[in-house]
Write an enzyme that holds these catalytic residues in place. Structure first.
Site, PDB file in Angstrom:
ATOM      1  N   ASP A  30      21.945  20.788   7.805  1.00 40.51           N
ATOM      2  CA  ASP A  30      22.707  20.990   9.042  1.00 40.51           C
ATOM      3  C   ASP A  30      21.787  21.629  10.074  1.00 40.51           C
ATOM      4  OD1 ASP A  30      26.106  21.081   9.339  1.00 40.51           O
ATOM      5  OD2 ASP A  30      24.877  21.890  10.973  1.00 40.51           O
ATOM      6  N   LYS A  35      25.732  28.391   9.675  1.00 39.80           N
ATOM      7  CA  LYS A  35      26.411  27.645   8.615  1.00 39.80           C
ATOM      8  C   LYS A  35      25.534  27.568   7.358  1.00 39.80           C
ATOM      9  CE  LYS A  35      29.611  23.874   9.049  1.00 39.80           C
ATOM     10  NZ  LYS A  35      29.815  22.572   9.620  1.00 39.80           N
ATOM     11  N   CYS A 262      41.864  11.957  10.964  1.00 41.19           N
ATOM     12  CA  CYS A 262      41.495  10.550  10.742  1.00 41.19           C
ATOM     13  C   CYS A 262      42.438   9.521  11.364  1.00 41.19           C
ATOM     14  CB  CYS A 262      41.394  10.273   9.247  1.00 41.19           C
ATOM     15  SG  CYS A 262      39.900  10.933   8.532  1.00 41.19           S
ATOM     16  N   LYS A 265      42.470   9.250  15.267  1.00 41.12           N
ATOM     17  CA  LYS A 265      41.146   8.870  15.787  1.00 41.12           C
ATOM     18  C   LYS A 265      40.775   7.450  15.334  1.00 41.12           C
ATOM     19  CE  LYS A 265      37.545  10.696  13.165  1.00 41.12           C
ATOM     20  NZ  LYS A 265      36.677   9.680  12.641  1.00 41.12           N
ATOM     21  N   LYS A 321      49.686  18.842   8.058  1.00 45.72           N
ATOM     22  CA  LYS A 321      50.292  18.684   6.734  1.00 45.72           C
ATOM     23  C   LYS A 321      49.981  19.967   5.971  1.00 45.72           C
ATOM     24  CE  LYS A 321      46.416  16.597   4.293  1.00 45.72           C
ATOM     25  NZ  LYS A 321      45.955  15.566   3.385  1.00 45.72           N
ATOM     26  N   ARG A 328      44.049  19.623  13.980  1.00 48.10           N
ATOM     27  CA  ARG A 328      43.733  18.470  14.838  1.00 48.10           C
ATOM     28  C   ARG A 328      44.885  17.464  14.863  1.00 48.10           C
ATOM     29  NH1 ARG A 328      37.836  16.973  12.740  1.00 48.10           N
ATOM     30  NH2 ARG A 328      38.659  18.065  10.912  1.00 48.10           N
TER      31      ARG A 328
HETATM   32  C1  UDX Z   1      43.765  10.480   5.684  1.00 46.12           C
HETATM   33  C2  UDX Z   1      43.571   9.385   4.623  1.00 46.12           C
HETATM   34  O1  UDX Z   1      44.595   9.502   3.622  1.00 46.12           O
HETATM   35  C3  UDX Z   1      42.193   9.468   4.004  1.00 46.12           C
HETATM   36  O2  UDX Z   1      42.007   8.387   3.094  1.00 46.12           O
HETATM   37  C4  UDX Z   1      41.155   9.370   5.125  1.00 46.12           C
HETATM   38  O3  UDX Z   1      39.845   9.463   4.616  1.00 46.12           O
HETATM   39  C5  UDX Z   1      41.382  10.484   6.158  1.00 46.12           C
HETATM   40  O4  UDX Z   1      42.735  10.389   6.654  1.00 46.12           O
HETATM   41  P1  UDX Z   1      44.330  13.077   5.716  1.00 46.12           P
HETATM   42  O5  UDX Z   1      44.259  12.966   7.219  1.00 46.12           O
HETATM   43  O6  UDX Z   1      43.670  14.226   5.060  1.00 46.12           O
HETATM   44  O7  UDX Z   1      43.731  11.754   5.041  1.00 46.12           O
HETATM   45  O8  UDX Z   1      45.867  13.196   5.350  1.00 46.12           O
HETATM   46  P2  UDX Z   1      47.012  12.314   4.682  1.00 46.12           P
HETATM   47  O9  UDX Z   1      47.501  13.039   3.495  1.00 46.12           O
HETATM   48  O10 UDX Z   1      46.637  10.900   4.516  1.00 46.12           O
HETATM   49  O11 UDX Z   1      48.144  12.429   5.824  1.00 46.12           O
HETATM   50  C6  UDX Z   1      47.893  12.036   7.157  1.00 46.12           C
HETATM   51  C7  UDX Z   1      49.108  12.250   8.028  1.00 46.12           C
HETATM   52  O12 UDX Z   1      50.148  11.364   7.668  1.00 46.12           O
HETATM   53  C8  UDX Z   1      49.716  13.647   7.956  1.00 46.12           C
HETATM   54  O13 UDX Z   1      50.106  14.041   9.252  1.00 46.12           O
HETATM   55  C9  UDX Z   1      50.914  13.483   7.046  1.00 46.12           C
HETATM   56  O14 UDX Z   1      51.927  14.441   7.293  1.00 46.12           O
HETATM   57  C10 UDX Z   1      51.352  12.080   7.440  1.00 46.12           C
HETATM   58  N1  UDX Z   1      52.109  11.401   6.386  1.00 46.12           N
HETATM   59  C11 UDX Z   1      51.496  11.034   5.229  1.00 46.12           C
HETATM   60  C12 UDX Z   1      53.436  11.126   6.595  1.00 46.12           C
HETATM   61  O15 UDX Z   1      54.018  11.448   7.653  1.00 46.12           O
HETATM   62  N2  UDX Z   1      54.126  10.455   5.628  1.00 46.12           N
HETATM   63  C13 UDX Z   1      53.553  10.063   4.461  1.00 46.12           C
HETATM   64  O16 UDX Z   1      54.241   9.455   3.642  1.00 46.12           O
HETATM   65  C14 UDX Z   1      52.197  10.362   4.255  1.00 46.12           C
END
Ligand code: UDX
Length: 431
Positions: A30, A35, A262, A265, A321, A328
């Site tokens: 990095d 960090k 993710c 974006k 979540k 973010r």
């Molecule tokens: C996600 C992808 O799952 C992962 O494969 C990728 O590399 C990065 O993005 P992440 O952003 O960590 O991972 O969270 P994830 O658990 O997938 O949830 C994403 C969002 O969807 C959250 O806001 C969650 O609350 C929402 N969600 C997820 C729902 O509203 N309902 C669902 O059934 C599942």
């Protein structure tokens, strides 16, 4: 294998530590001295289950080391992974500044046998672009480039890396393909499939997977709105849908919209890639629009429960979540300011996200559930943290002002249970 991982953010650090735990020799690089210093002293800059322990064991075994800037020589490296951020640019496109800077640093030091692998989510065509750059600046190199997207969820990233549904990689040469196969051989041996395809397909697969999952969530969130109007229950609808193996039950939980680092974006970047290609991806655009609409619907529902002017709202959870400190694109960032604008005073609590949230929201932050609920008129279940979903709604109601209302955006309770608990107005999303 000897691996250099550039970037000690979410993707780079989790991937670096996990690759080291598979027996590889990994150097995480990095440019941030603070960090690197903290990591070398055993610190963990990320809130991620299992990561502090993994960093400790891999550092102790000598498989994981850190370096401020690239090591003196890259001669020993079988692969250099680019794990730096590709944030959303102002125009919605992926911002490639960090990838370009990292590749620009690596290129002059590259040895012919080293494979450059993009781990970050990058637009389709990035491997081709980096190869062209390499051919121009270092025409004597054979040019091994690969894409190896990650599919890590925050909160379960270590487990997702070490027990993946699949590993996807795409190298442009036989040597690159062999190096990636060797890197992931321990996971293949443990029964996890490694799909080796072309670089362009690997790059697009990441966007396609995230856009598809976002679409699934947006679909069920639209059904939730329809359920609220038709007396159907979105939990029952999702259960009936999910029992069809062709559909599958995961990512059908209705809520206040997807957030995080993710889905927002990557869906936006995909629509830009498609627009530039002249092939619009209408379904992905619809998923984005439906996600905005899901949050607007929640704002409207809460506003319609009772007048918000002069009321105090207690918000349980702020992160996008549970099991993350990441704020973010959290739905809370849209929903809470909109409720404030309608005259409400907002108090909130979150087990992990408060320090990030304090930079983004002008609300009252509480240090206990009791102080958050005290003298509040409306409570919102924003994020499904077990600390809050495990509460008894009758206890919640008893701690609030008389005639309190509740908006359960994570479908923890039924409307009947909330009525029995003593709430005057209840809103359970999708019921
Ligand atoms: C996600 C992808 O799952 C992962 O494969 C990728 O590399 C990065 O993005 P992440 O952003 O960590 O991972 O969270 P994830 O658990 O997938 O949830 C994403 C969002 O969807 C959250 O806001 C969650 O609350 C929402 N969600 C997820 C729902 O509203 N309902 C669902 O059934 C599942």
């Amino acid at each position: 294998m000897n691996i250099i991982m550039i970037g000690t953010g979410y993707v780079g650090l989790v991937s670096g530590a996990c690759l080291a735990s598979l027996g590889h020799t990994v150097t995480c690089v990095d440019i941030d001295p603070a960090k690197i210093d903290s990591l070398e002293k055993g610190g963990c800059p990320l809130y991620e289950n299992g990561l502090p322990e993994l960093l400790k064991t891999t550092q102790k075994s000598g498989n994981l080391t850190f370096s401020l800037g690239l090591p003196e020589s890259l001669e020993d490296a079988d692969a250099v992974f680019l794990g730096v951020g590709t944030p959303q640019g102002d125009d919605g496109k992926a911002d490639m500044r960090f990838i370009n800077a990292a590749f620009g640093d690596v290129l002059p030091k590259l040895y012919p046998h080293t494979v450059v692998v993009t781990k970050s989510t990058v637009p389709v065509g990035t491997a081709d672009r980096l190869l062209a750059w390499m051919k121009t600046d270092r025409p004597e190199l054979p040019g091994h480039i690969a894409s190896n997207p990650e599919f890590l969820r925050e909160g379960t990233a270590v487990q997702d890396f070490l027990k993946p549904d699949r590993i996807v990689s795409g190298a442009n040469t036989e040597h690159g393909t062999a190096v990636l196969k060797a890197i992931y051989q321990p996971l293949e041996d443990a029964g996890h499939p490694h799909l080796q395809i072309d670089p362009q397909s690997a790059e697009l697969a990441k966007y396609a997977a995230n856009a598809f999952l976002a679409t699934k969530i947006s679909f069920i969130n639209e059904m939730a709105g329809l359920c609220e109007h038709t007396k159907a229950d979105v939990g029952a609808v999702a259960q009936a849908m999910g029992m069809d193996n062709r559909i599958g039950k995961r990512f059908l939980r209705a809520g206040p919209g997807y957030g995080g680092s993710c889905f927002p974006k990557d869906t936006s970047a995909l629509t830009h890639i498609a627009k530039e290609a002249g092939i619009p991806v209408q379904i992905t655009q619809a998923a984005i629009d439906a996600n905005t609409a899901a949050q607007e619907r929640v704002i409207e529902k809460i506003s319609n429960m009772t007048s918000l002017e002069g009321k105090t709202i207690a918000c349980l959870g702020l992160t996008f979540k549970a099991d993350t400190d990441d704020m973010r694109d959290s739905p809370a960032l849209t929903i809470l300011p909109a409720l404030q604008a309608k005259g409400a005073h907002i108090k909130a609590i979150d087990p992990a996200g408060m320090s990030q949230a304090k930079k983004l929201l002008d609300i009252t932050f509480c240090d206990s559930v009791a102080t958050c609920l005290a003298k509040s008129d409306i409570v919102i279940m924003m994020t499904e943290w077990p600390e809050y979903t495990g509460l008894n709604p009758a206890d919640i109601c008893a701690m609030m002002n008389q005639h309190a209302s509740i908006a359960d955006l994570r479908r923890v309770w039924t409307p009947e249970r909330l009525k029995q608990a003593g709430f005057k107005n209840t809103y359970v999303l999708g019921s």
